[in-house]
Every structure is written in structure tokens, then in C-alpha cells.
Write a protein that holds these residues in place. Structure first.
Motif, PDB file in Angstrom:
ATOM      1  N   PRO A  70       0.836  -1.205   0.000  1.00 27.59           N
ATOM      2  CA  PRO A  70       0.000   0.000   0.000  1.00 27.59           C
ATOM      3  C   PRO A  70       0.867   1.250   0.000  1.00 27.59           C
ATOM      4  N   CYS A 127      -2.275   4.900   5.457  1.00 26.34           N
ATOM      5  CA  CYS A 127      -2.405   4.071   4.257  1.00 26.34           C
ATOM      6  C   CYS A 127      -3.504   4.641   3.364  1.00 26.34           C
ATOM      7  N   THR A 171      -4.929   3.191   1.030  1.00 23.65           N
ATOM      8  CA  THR A 171      -5.886   2.155   0.627  1.00 23.65           C
ATOM      9  C   THR A 171      -6.947   1.908   1.699  1.00 23.65           C
ATOM     10  N   CYS A 172      -6.500   1.779   2.940  1.00 25.72           N
ATOM     11  CA  CYS A 172      -7.449   1.353   3.980  1.00 25.72           C
ATOM     12  C   CYS A 172      -7.509   2.307   5.165  1.00 25.72           C
ATOM     13  N   PHE A 181      -5.297   2.777   7.459  1.00 25.22           N
ATOM     14  CA  PHE A 181      -4.456   2.353   8.588  1.00 25.22           C
ATOM     15  C   PHE A 181      -3.397   3.414   8.900  1.00 25.22           C
TER      16      PHE A 181
END
Ligand code: ZN
Ligand code: ZN
Lengths: 183, 183
Positions: free
Chosen positions: A2, A19, A21-22, A24
Motif C-alpha cells: 500500500p 495508508c 488504501t485502507c 491504517f
């Protein structure tokens, strides 16, 4: 891998790596992985991983160093957890940088403390001592495992000098293998 | 040193180390400090700290390794930030464990990249090259600075072998000096 971007997470006061993408939030600095090449009369100990990533592949007993321990204590703890091995550390065999995932790996040359004795820990499928020519090179979990085995082979049982470092083909630990991830 | 206790912070899903004094949550694993003994014709470079802890005391150019860099890159970055020095790293001089504060220190023997040139960075009061006999031993910031200078003195300009480790009097880096703290 990521992509992480720098931003201040909600409720936080500092910029962190988040992150993309998610979401995090990575509060971590680079991490220290401690591990061991355990040798016994020319054979080396490998563990077949029972967990992802790289489940079913062979690796050295190694893992993340924890707060409150020294690197040597961490390497011994991991060998116990993963392979039920009591280690005597002989010295630092290699220092690897996997900058792509923020790892520094400290790998120790070591031997059994007493007669060879080992068994699979909870994260391990199987533990074996391999003759050099029997090492399952096609089923090694991470490039740095191969590097460490090569470094061990090069130094043999002789005195340990300057620790090995990354090989010329991956000096910064940035090469991304498919399905490869943190130790 | 504050006492840390293991608990799950509000809103979190994992056990973390939480400071029993102020509630600070430590999401960190052990941290890597990278630094350098910079030598020039028998003299070594030291930086007088402009910031706490140990403001006014002398230290090596060193600091926390960051994500995305190798230890060597981190050591060069810190030397530039703290002493405006461009370094050539010659190899790993020492690996120290300061387990009391969760640090592993990687200290490189190094020299100037070109003619000696240095200046105080923002966190530094003053930068100087010291002859060995002029090193201000009573004003050294941290024990590991002294250890690294001793290691450098022991190896001189000769080939670097196995890196030095903690001295016998503090094998795990647990000795707590008054007013002493993280690099
Ligand atoms: Zn993610
Ligand atoms: Zn506190």
C-alpha cells in the motif's frame, strides 16, 4: 505494498503515515527483526511457516524485537517461540536493511545450547535441519533468508568479522517479490 | 523513567504500553538510532546539543532512523542535519542495545566526503573536531557516546571487524544515569 501518505489523523496532533488504501495509521518507526542461523555440524535449521505471509515456505527463526529486550534476547526468544530451540549466539552474522517495509534485520550466527532439540512452535508447521545441498531454495520465504544462508555459508565456522550486508542486487532492500511481505 | 503498563487504550483494539504517569500511549516498537564517529586525522567530530535532553553536552551526530531509508542513509542524514557534514561511511563500528529505553544504536565509522566541512545544525550549539586528549569526557551527553568513542579508539583506522557491543558494565543498556535520556 500500500502507499502511505503523510497526514494528521483525526484526533491526533502529529503527521503520521496513513495508508491510502485502507486508512491504517502507521505510528511506527522502522522495526527491528532479530533472527538466527542455527547451525549443527554443517546443517542449518529452517522453519516452515504455518502462517501468512508466505505460509508453507521455509524461513529462519526470526521476528520483531520487543520493548525491554536486547536484540540477542529477542533472537533467542524467537528461536524458542518458533522452533522450541535454546540458542547460544556466537555473534552478529548480518545486518540487512529492507527499506521498502521499514525493517532492519539483525541476524546472529548461533548453535544449540546442548544437544540439538527442536519442535514446531504455534506459528510453525515443521522444523528441520538441512544439509546445505538439501536446502529447499525454491521454497524460501524471503530474500533475506537466502542472503543470511549465503552469509553463513561464506563465513562457515570461522571467526565472525564485519557483518554481511545487503547483496549488490538489492542494496536498499527495495526489490518487491510477488506475494512477499514482512518477516 | 515513567512506568509503562499493558492495557487496551480507549478506542483501540490491541494491548499497548501506556504510561502510568501521564497516560501517553506507546505505539512504538524498539527504535533504531543511527549515528557516526566522524574522524579526520585522529580527531573526532562532536556536537554540543542545543536541545534537551542533555542540552549543552557533547554527542555524536546521531538520531532516529526514519521509514524509507537504510541505516546508512539515516546516519548520513543525521550528520547533515546536526553538523552539516557530508559523510562517507566506512562500516559498522558498533551495535549498542539500550534496552531500558528500547533503542538499538547502529554507529558507523566514517570520514568527511571531501575536505572537512561542518557547521551547527538547528539542534546543535556547536560542532568541533577534538583531539583524543581534548575530548570533554565530563560533558559527554550519553554513555553510548563514550562507548562509541572508545570503540573507535580501539579499532583506529584499521579494518573493521565484528562491531563492538555494550561494555561489560552495562551489557543490556539498563544503567540509568541522572538526567540522562534518549539520544
Ligand atoms: Zn492499508
Ligand atoms: Zn508519562
Amino acid at each position: 505494498m500500500p502507499e502511505f501518505v503523510r497526514q494528521i489523523p483525526a484526533g491526533d496532533t502529529h503527521e503520521r503515515l496513513v495508508c491510502s488504501t485502507c486508512g491504517f495509521v502507521d505510528y511506527e518507526n522502522p522495526k527491528i527483526v532479530v533472527g538466527a542461523v542455527v547451525a549443527e555440524r554443517g546443517r542449518v535449521l529452517l522453519c516452515r511457516r504455518a502462517i501468512e505471509p508466505r505460509r508453507g515456505f521455509w524461513t529462519l527463526p526470526a521476528g520483531f524485537m520487543e520493548m525491554g529486550e536486547t536484540p540477542e534476547e529477542g533472537a533467542r526468544r524467537e528461536a524458542w517461540e518458533e522452533a522450541q530451540v535454546r540458542l547460544v549466539l556466537e555473534g552478529l552474522l548480518a545486518v540487512y536493511s529492507i527499506s521498502r517495509i521499514g525493517q532492519v534485520q539483525l541476524i546472529y550466527r548461533s548453535r544449540f545450547d546442548g544437544p540439538p532439540s527442536f519442535a514446531a512452535g504455534p506459528e510453525t508447521e515443521e522444523v528441520r535441519l538441512f544439509e546445505w545441498e538439501d536446502i529447499p531454495w525454491d521454497s524460501i520465504a524471503f530474500p533475506s533468508v537466502r542472503w543470511a544462508l549465503d552469509a553463513w555459508r561464506a563465513v562457515g565456522t570461522g571467526p565472525l568479522g564485519a557483518p554481511a550486508g545487503n547483496p549488490p542486487e538489492d542494496p536498499r532492500g527495495t526489490v518487491h517479490l510477488p506475494a512477499e511481505a514482512a518477516l
